[in-house]
Design a protein around this motif. Structure first.
Motif, PDB file in Angstrom:
ATOM      1  N   PHE A   6       0.830  -1.205   0.000  1.00 45.23           N
ATOM      2  CA  PHE A   6       0.000   0.000   0.000  1.00 45.23           C
ATOM      3  C   PHE A   6       0.863   1.253   0.000  1.00 45.23           C
ATOM      4  O   PHE A   6       0.669   2.175  -0.812  1.00 45.23           O
ATOM      5  CB  PHE A   6      -0.915  -0.016   1.224  1.00 45.23           C
ATOM      6  CG  PHE A   6      -1.750   1.219   1.389  1.00 45.23           C
ATOM      7  CD1 PHE A   6      -2.975   1.326   0.759  1.00 45.23           C
ATOM      8  CD2 PHE A   6      -1.315   2.278   2.175  1.00 45.23           C
ATOM      9  CE1 PHE A   6      -3.758   2.470   0.907  1.00 45.23           C
ATOM     10  CE2 PHE A   6      -2.083   3.422   2.327  1.00 45.23           C
ATOM     11  CZ  PHE A   6      -3.309   3.516   1.689  1.00 45.23           C
ATOM     12  N   PHE A   7       1.853   1.301   0.888  1.00 51.16           N
ATOM     13  CA  PHE A   7       2.679   2.504   0.989  1.00 51.16           C
ATOM     14  C   PHE A   7       3.635   2.629  -0.199  1.00 51.16           C
ATOM     15  O   PHE A   7       3.972   3.747  -0.605  1.00 51.16           O
ATOM     16  CB  PHE A   7       3.435   2.512   2.312  1.00 51.16           C
ATOM     17  CG  PHE A   7       2.574   2.874   3.480  1.00 51.16           C
ATOM     18  CD1 PHE A   7       2.078   4.153   3.621  1.00 51.16           C
ATOM     19  CD2 PHE A   7       2.228   1.916   4.419  1.00 51.16           C
ATOM     20  CE1 PHE A   7       1.259   4.498   4.696  1.00 51.16           C
ATOM     21  CE2 PHE A   7       1.408   2.242   5.499  1.00 51.16           C
ATOM     22  CZ  PHE A   7       0.922   3.533   5.634  1.00 51.16           C
ATOM     23  N   ALA A   8       4.071   1.495  -0.757  1.00 51.15           N
ATOM     24  CA  ALA A   8       4.918   1.567  -1.953  1.00 51.15           C
ATOM     25  C   ALA A   8       4.169   2.263  -3.086  1.00 51.15           C
ATOM     26  O   ALA A   8       4.707   3.153  -3.761  1.00 51.15           O
ATOM     27  CB  ALA A   8       5.357   0.175  -2.375  1.00 51.15           C
ATOM     28  N   VAL A   9       2.910   1.862  -3.297  1.00 50.23           N
ATOM     29  CA  VAL A   9       2.123   2.478  -4.375  1.00 50.23           C
ATOM     30  C   VAL A   9       1.819   3.937  -4.049  1.00 50.23           C
ATOM     31  O   VAL A   9       2.016   4.837  -4.878  1.00 50.23           O
ATOM     32  CB  VAL A   9       0.811   1.700  -4.599  1.00 50.23           C
ATOM     33  CG1 VAL A   9      -0.026   2.387  -5.681  1.00 50.23           C
ATOM     34  CG2 VAL A   9       1.099   0.257  -4.989  1.00 50.23           C
ATOM     35  N   LEU A  10       1.344   4.185  -2.841  1.00 53.77           N
ATOM     36  CA  LEU A  10       0.921   5.533  -2.462  1.00 53.77           C
ATOM     37  C   LEU A  10       2.076   6.532  -2.533  1.00 53.77           C
ATOM     38  O   LEU A  10       1.967   7.595  -3.157  1.00 53.77           O
ATOM     39  CB  LEU A  10       0.335   5.511  -1.054  1.00 53.77           C
ATOM     40  CG  LEU A  10      -0.112   6.870  -0.489  1.00 53.77           C
ATOM     41  CD1 LEU A  10      -1.291   7.410  -1.271  1.00 53.77           C
ATOM     42  CD2 LEU A  10      -0.453   6.742   0.996  1.00 53.77           C
ATOM     43  N   LEU A  11       3.188   6.205  -1.909  1.00 51.19           N
ATOM     44  CA  LEU A  11       4.288   7.162  -1.793  1.00 51.19           C
ATOM     45  C   LEU A  11       5.063   7.306  -3.097  1.00 51.19           C
ATOM     46  O   LEU A  11       5.495   8.409  -3.453  1.00 51.19           O
ATOM     47  CB  LEU A  11       5.229   6.730  -0.664  1.00 51.19           C
ATOM     48  CG  LEU A  11       4.594   6.654   0.729  1.00 51.19           C
ATOM     49  CD1 LEU A  11       5.606   6.136   1.746  1.00 51.19           C
ATOM     50  CD2 LEU A  11       4.055   8.012   1.166  1.00 51.19           C
ATOM     51  N   LEU A  12       5.249   6.188  -3.813  1.00 49.56           N
ATOM     52  CA  LEU A  12       6.083   6.248  -5.006  1.00 49.56           C
ATOM     53  C   LEU A  12       5.308   6.665  -6.248  1.00 49.56           C
ATOM     54  O   LEU A  12       5.902   6.870  -7.313  1.00 49.56           O
ATOM     55  CB  LEU A  12       6.779   4.902  -5.221  1.00 49.56           C
ATOM     56  CG  LEU A  12       7.721   4.503  -4.072  1.00 49.56           C
ATOM     57  CD1 LEU A  12       8.337   3.134  -4.316  1.00 49.56           C
ATOM     58  CD2 LEU A  12       8.819   5.547  -3.871  1.00 49.56           C
ATOM     59  N   ALA A  13       3.990   6.808  -6.125  1.00 50.45           N
ATOM     60  CA  ALA A  13       3.200   7.378  -7.225  1.00 50.45           C
ATOM     61  C   ALA A  13       3.129   8.894  -7.159  1.00 50.45           C
ATOM     62  O   ALA A  13       2.741   9.541  -8.145  1.00 50.45           O
ATOM     63  CB  ALA A  13       1.789   6.790  -7.209  1.00 50.45           C
ATOM     64  N   THR A  14       3.487   9.495  -6.029  1.00 55.27           N
ATOM     65  CA  THR A  14       3.305  10.943  -5.848  1.00 55.27           C
ATOM     66  C   THR A  14       4.099  11.815  -6.815  1.00 55.27           C
ATOM     67  O   THR A  14       3.667  12.944  -7.093  1.00 55.27           O
ATOM     68  CB  THR A  14       3.647  11.370  -4.410  1.00 55.27           C
ATOM     69  OG1 THR A  14       4.969  10.916  -4.082  1.00 55.27           O
ATOM     70  CG2 THR A  14       2.649  10.801  -3.424  1.00 55.27           C
ATOM     71  N   PRO A  15       5.258  11.383  -7.373  1.00 52.89           N
ATOM     72  CA  PRO A  15       5.921  12.261  -8.356  1.00 52.89           C
ATOM     73  C   PRO A  15       5.022  12.647  -9.530  1.00 52.89           C
ATOM     74  O   PRO A  15       5.230  13.702 -10.141  1.00 52.89           O
ATOM     75  CB  PRO A  15       7.122  11.423  -8.817  1.00 52.89           C
ATOM     76  CG  PRO A  15       7.454  10.577  -7.632  1.00 52.89           C
ATOM     77  CD  PRO A  15       6.127  10.235  -7.027  1.00 52.89           C
ATOM     78  N   ALA A  16       4.017  11.830  -9.845  1.00 54.69           N
ATOM     79  CA  ALA A  16       3.103  12.171 -10.939  1.00 54.69           C
ATOM     80  C   ALA A  16       2.345  13.452 -10.645  1.00 54.69           C
ATOM     81  O   ALA A  16       1.935  14.168 -11.574  1.00 54.69           O
ATOM     82  CB  ALA A  16       2.121  11.023 -11.169  1.00 54.69           C
ATOM     83  N   LEU A  17       2.154  13.786  -9.374  1.00 56.70           N
ATOM     84  CA  LEU A  17       1.402  14.992  -9.021  1.00 56.70           C
ATOM     85  C   LEU A  17       2.129  16.253  -9.454  1.00 56.70           C
ATOM     86  O   LEU A  17       1.501  17.297  -9.650  1.00 56.70           O
ATOM     87  CB  LEU A  17       1.158  15.024  -7.508  1.00 56.70           C
ATOM     88  CG  LEU A  17       0.425  13.821  -6.900  1.00 56.70           C
ATOM     89  CD1 LEU A  17       0.274  14.002  -5.397  1.00 56.70           C
ATOM     90  CD2 LEU A  17      -0.932  13.615  -7.561  1.00 56.70           C
TER      91      LEU A  17
END
Length: 546
Positions: free
Chosen positions: A197-208
């Protein structure tokens, strides 16, 4: 010179941000290729590479592609499913290709199944990723909170992959942190699905950061980096303050014969193989100068014997002649017995405990068998069609009823786990009194020197952290090891080496880690929180970002 050339404006050059956003709007083969490539790139986060930062490229690419889905609801969901499938297909092909190596051990028999293992299996597993992106797209918005939608969808899909049709949770995204001892400590709190869960959540944030004018995007990305740094710092602190002693009186030796798979089950070489095991087990080492005379418990890997132990009286005699009186042998062995009700095979993949006289003291059978490896779904029907499982045991194996504790003289109560039984989070502890050690006997020789054995080892190691228990792992070709309850390697032998692993048995943690007690509840809480936050912009509960 063309007189109108001076009046033609040069084509404006797109910035990197504009190119990436345009990429999200691409359709057809370009979208599929980008999704496949992003998934394949993400496989480098898994052992033996452990390059978890690549997920900060893979997951943002997934966000960008989902941002680009347009049209009526049905069209958007179909596009999201396609994006997810191609992403998952790339990820599973690149991270599980080594499964095909097992089919080359007897290529004349199983080689024709290679496309199934390398292509069809990843294609099937990718359906779960497609489901995850569809769930995410149902919650999608232009808000920064859409990363919670992605975390909800992919984590939920990964949990399903670990449970549907007996489950196959291999290489779920949380294992990206299994090569970092500090980040691995998070598994003691949230378990591997929480890490996912945290891998997806945190490492997807650069897209923002790519959306022009997105309010708070920099703050969100900075917060994700702070959380990652905080997790690493906490992990380092936990390692520093967690000092575990050793169980008194236990002197372990794990024997790793490095026997090639095409030789391991050679019945005509059965005595040669056993004598080689015994010779290797007796050798002196820096830890035990007197060899087996310094050892209390000797551990051999899965399916050590190419014969049924009770049918070969000479085997017990050879064991009794070699083992000192103080040594207990724990070994994998194929067992022959009456099949349980509802099963047909008289063969069991077992762990057996032998005393110094070669007598069998305890036996436990493998519960979670490998589909197509140890049994065939619809066994009788597929056998009539000429198919057989990799072990080539007619009728396959029967499974034990439930996971049972194993009593080994000289050891604390053990949880016996054969091969990939140890990859299932929350299912490695038998009911009843808490065991003092995880005992994992495996044979990874099927997969040679590929990423497979490294991935298997990393998953076993993470179970020790989740449960707060030491791990003793005996693997035919490696990686064999003794691991303490916070994941530190006490002693080990690399993949492809012949030898022994000697050392004490670390104590279990006095307090069961949070994940060992409440991992399911914690995961449910994380998914509920993500669902609530992701849905908030859709119901006007949060400000949409343009």
């Amino acid at each position: 010179m063309n007189p109108t050339a001076a009046f033609v404006s040069p084509r404006p050059r797109l910035t990197l941000r504009q190119r990436l956003l345009a990429l999200g709007l691409a359709g057809g083969w370009r979208r599929r290729l980008v999704a496949w490539g992003a998934g394949a790139l993400g496989s480098l986060a898994m052992p033996p590479f452990g390059l978890w930062p690549v997920l900060a490229l893979s997951f943002p690419a997934l966000v960008i592609l989902l941002d680009g889905t347009r049209g009526p609801p049905r069209q958007r969901l179909m596009a999201a499913a396609g994006i997810g499938w191609w992403f998952g297909f790339g990820y599973f092909v690149a991270s599980l290709w080594w499964i095909g190596d097992a089919l080359l051990v007897e290529a004349d028999v199983f080689g024709w199944l290679l496309p199934f293992a390398v292509i069809a299996m990843p294609a099937g597993l990718a359906l779960f990723t497609a489901l995850g992106t569809v769930m995410a797209r149902l919650l999608w918005s232009r808000s920064m909170l859409r990363v919670f939608a992605l975390a909800f969808g992919l984590t939920g899909a990964e949990w399903l992959r670990g449970h549907v049709l007996t489950g196959f949770p291999w290489n779920t995204y949380g294992y990206a942190f299994s090569e970092s001892l500090m980040l691995m400590q998070g598994a003691s709190v949230v378990g591997v699905y929480g890490l996912t869960f945290f891998a997806v959540l945190l490492l997807a944030t650069p897209a923002l950061l790519l959306r022009p004018g997105g309010r708070g995007a920099v703050a969100a990305a900075a917060l994700a980096a702070v959380v990652m740094a905080g997790a690493a710092a906490w992990g380092a602190h936990r390692l520093a303050v967690t000092q575990v002693g050793n169980v008194p009186g236990v002197a372990l030796r794990v024997m790793q014969p490095n026997l090639p798979q095409d030789k391991k089950f050679a019945y005509d070489r059965r005595r040669e193989i056993l004598l080689n095991y015994l010779k290797l087990s007796t050798r002196p080492s820096p830890a035990y100068p007197a060899g087996l005379n310094d050892v209390s418990v000797l551990v051999w890997p899965e399916s050590a014997f190419p014969f049924i132990y009770e049918r070969e009286p000479w085997a017990a005699a050879d064991v009794a002649e070699t083992l000192p009186a103080n040594v207990t042998l724990v070994t994998g062995a194929i067992r022959y017995d009456q099949p349980p009700e509802g099963q047909v095979s008289p063969f069991f993949n077992s762990i057996r405990v032998l005393d110094a006289h070669g007598r069998v003291l305890e036996t436990t059978d493998k519960v979670h068998l490998v589909p197509f490896g140890e049994y065939l779904p619809l066994q009788a029907t597929l056998e009539r069609l000429g198919l057989e499982q990799l072990t080539r045991v007619r009728g396959g194996f029967s499974s034990g009823g439930t996971l049972q504790p194993l009593r080994v003289p000289g050891l604390p109560l053990a949880s016996p786990l054969v091969c990939y039984e140890i990859i299932f989070p929350g299912k490695v502890i038998p009911s009843g009194p808490r065991p003092g050690v995880l005992l994992n006997l495996t044979n990874d020789a099927w997969f040679g020197k590929t990423p497979g054995p490294y991935q298997h080892f990393a998953q076993a190691r993470l179970r020790a952290v989740e449960e707060g228990l030491p791990l003793v792992r005996a693997a035919n070709t490696g990686i064999s090891a003794i691991i303490d309850p916070v994941g530190r390697i006490v002693a080990s032998l690399p993949l492809g080496d012949e030898g022994v692993v000697d050392g004490p048995l670390p104590n279990a943690l006095e307090t069961v880690p949070i994940a060992g007690r409440f991992a399911g509840t914690i995961l449910a809480g994380l998914l509920l929180a993500a669902l609530t936050l992701a849905a908030a912009p859709l119901c006007g509960c949060a400000t949409r970002l343009s």
